[in-house]
Design an enzyme around this catalytic site. Structure first.
Site, PDB file in Angstrom:
ATOM      1  N   ASP A 155      -1.401   7.122  -2.726  1.00 44.35           N
ATOM      2  CA  ASP A 155       0.043   7.447  -2.737  1.00 44.35           C
ATOM      3  C   ASP A 155       0.439   7.989  -4.107  1.00 44.35           C
ATOM      4  O   ASP A 155       1.080   9.045  -4.230  1.00 44.35           O
ATOM      5  CB  ASP A 155       0.820   6.162  -2.421  1.00 44.35           C
ATOM      6  CG  ASP A 155       2.257   6.404  -1.987  1.00 44.35           C
ATOM      7  OD1 ASP A 155       2.962   5.411  -1.745  1.00 44.35           O
ATOM      8  OD2 ASP A 155       2.665   7.579  -1.892  1.00 44.35           O
ATOM      9  N   ASP A 175     -11.314  13.565  -4.100  1.00 42.30           N
ATOM     10  CA  ASP A 175      -9.872  13.336  -4.277  1.00 42.30           C
ATOM     11  C   ASP A 175      -9.126  14.146  -3.224  1.00 42.30           C
ATOM     12  O   ASP A 175      -9.183  15.379  -3.233  1.00 42.30           O
ATOM     13  CB  ASP A 175      -9.491  13.797  -5.700  1.00 42.30           C
ATOM     14  CG  ASP A 175      -8.004  13.700  -5.966  1.00 42.30           C
ATOM     15  OD1 ASP A 175      -7.613  13.888  -7.132  1.00 42.30           O
ATOM     16  OD2 ASP A 175      -7.230  13.461  -5.016  1.00 42.30           O
TER      17      ASP A 175
HETATM   18  N1  APR Z   1      -8.179  10.559  -2.653  1.00 47.43           N
HETATM   19  C1  APR Z   1      -8.720   9.962  -1.574  1.00 47.43           C
HETATM   20  N2  APR Z   1      -8.747   8.630  -1.390  1.00 47.43           N
HETATM   21  C2  APR Z   1      -8.195   7.869  -2.370  1.00 47.43           C
HETATM   22  C3  APR Z   1      -7.592   8.417  -3.520  1.00 47.43           C
HETATM   23  C4  APR Z   1      -7.606   9.828  -3.648  1.00 47.43           C
HETATM   24  N3  APR Z   1      -7.073  10.449  -4.717  1.00 47.43           N
HETATM   25  N4  APR Z   1      -7.129   7.382  -4.295  1.00 47.43           N
HETATM   26  C5  APR Z   1      -7.434   6.248  -3.636  1.00 47.43           C
HETATM   27  N5  APR Z   1      -8.074   6.529  -2.484  1.00 47.43           N
HETATM   28  C6  APR Z   1      -8.582   5.610  -1.452  1.00 47.43           C
HETATM   29  C7  APR Z   1      -8.837   4.181  -1.861  1.00 47.43           C
HETATM   30  O1  APR Z   1     -10.057   4.062  -2.552  1.00 47.43           O
HETATM   31  C8  APR Z   1      -8.887   3.535  -0.489  1.00 47.43           C
HETATM   32  O2  APR Z   1     -10.154   3.738   0.091  1.00 47.43           O
HETATM   33  O3  APR Z   1      -7.600   5.521  -0.436  1.00 47.43           O
HETATM   34  C9  APR Z   1      -7.857   4.340   0.318  1.00 47.43           C
HETATM   35  C10 APR Z   1      -6.527   3.631   0.552  1.00 47.43           C
HETATM   36  O4  APR Z   1      -6.244   2.814  -0.566  1.00 47.43           O
HETATM   37  P1  APR Z   1      -4.744   2.705  -1.171  1.00 47.43           P
HETATM   38  O5  APR Z   1      -4.380   3.993  -1.797  1.00 47.43           O
HETATM   39  O6  APR Z   1      -4.713   1.471  -2.014  1.00 47.43           O
HETATM   40  O7  APR Z   1      -3.808   2.534   0.108  1.00 47.43           O
HETATM   41  P2  APR Z   1      -3.599   1.283   1.075  1.00 47.43           P
HETATM   42  O8  APR Z   1      -4.726   0.313   1.026  1.00 47.43           O
HETATM   43  O9  APR Z   1      -3.223   1.883   2.395  1.00 47.43           O
HETATM   44  O10 APR Z   1      -2.337   0.547   0.426  1.00 47.43           O
HETATM   45  C11 APR Z   1      -1.083   1.191   0.499  1.00 47.43           C
HETATM   46  O11 APR Z   1      -0.773   1.005  -1.864  1.00 47.43           O
HETATM   47  O12 APR Z   1      -0.467   2.712  -3.332  1.00 47.43           O
HETATM   48  C12 APR Z   1       0.191   1.764  -2.588  1.00 47.43           C
HETATM   49  O13 APR Z   1       2.296   2.787  -2.094  1.00 47.43           O
HETATM   50  C13 APR Z   1       1.065   2.379  -1.527  1.00 47.43           C
HETATM   51  O14 APR Z   1       2.126   0.306  -1.039  1.00 47.43           O
HETATM   52  C14 APR Z   1       1.181   1.238  -0.570  1.00 47.43           C
HETATM   53  C15 APR Z   1      -0.204   0.635  -0.599  1.00 47.43           C
END
Ligand code: APR
Length: 176
Positions: free
Chosen positions: A38, A14
């Site tokens: 996010d 995380d």
């Molecule tokens: N720590 C590390 N990596 C994480 C965590 C965490 N706590 N939570 C999720 N991830 C990973 C996911 O598994 C993925 O591999 O981060 C990567 C990016 O996934 P998303 O968070 O869905 O981001 P993204 O694909 O860039 O989409 C962005 O999603 O949450 C919304 O507000 C954000 O609209 C934006 C969109």
């Protein structure tokens, strides 16, 4: 400290728990929070993060903006807005590469010695992890080969599969 050798690490976990100077958020253009990483970052940082983000008035896809880290161990959060995957013919690769370069430049300019990246755009935004990781590794290696700061970059993966993909890419391309 020449080149990128030994300055790039891959971990699974995380990103909000990492004791690095800056963590990168995979945000959307509003910068007002969301799900995925996010949501995790805003939950861990607390309400001060959203308050500061409101004052940034959004961020273009392919760019990144810096805030403080608030309750996070990291001193800064670099909010990067990755492209939504649309098949690869709509400029997605260039926009994703630009996210990494923008965050690395923010780290260099702020003096952040260590920066952790999630796999930007590979979750909700649907970017295939193999292609996205290839762009991430290429951009980070290129930047570290040119600049001494950041000293260390951590790719923070959220699954074993993702971690293996990054590690395989780094084994193939790690500077001798
Ligand atoms: N720590 C590390 N990596 C994480 C965590 C965490 N706590 N939570 C999720 N991830 C990973 C996911 O598994 C993925 O591999 O981060 C990567 C990016 O996934 P998303 O968070 O869905 O981001 P993204 O694909 O860039 O989409 C962005 O999603 O949450 C919304 O507000 C954000 O609209 C934006 C969109």
């Amino acid at each position: 400290m020449g080149g990128a050798g030994g300055r790039i690490r891959v971990v699974k976990g995380d990103i909000t728990t990492l004791a690095v100077d800056a963590i990168v958020n995979a945000a959307n253009e509003s910068l007002l929070g969301g799900g995925g990483v996010d949501g995790a970052i805003h939950r861990a940082a607390g309400p001060g993060l959203l308050a500061e983000c409101r004052g940034l008035y959004g961020c273009e896809t392919g760019s990144a903006k810096a805030t403080a880290g608030y309750r996070l161990p990291a001193r800064w959060v670099f909010h990067a807005v990755g492209p939504v995957w649309a098949g690869g013919g709509r400029g997605e690769p260039g926009l994703l590469a630009s996210c990494y370069r923008s965050c690395l430049a923010l780290a260099r300019d702020a003096g952040a010695r260590s920066v952790a990246f999630p796999a930007i755009s590979t979750g909700v935004y649907g970017y295939p992890i193999e292609a996205a990781a290839g762009i991430a590794v290429r951009e980070v290696q290129g930047f570290l080969g040119t600049f001494p700061v950041p000293e260390t970059v951590v790719f923070c993966c959220f699954s074993d599969r993702d971690r293996e993909i990054y590690e395989t890419l780094l084994e193939k391309t790690d500077a001798p």
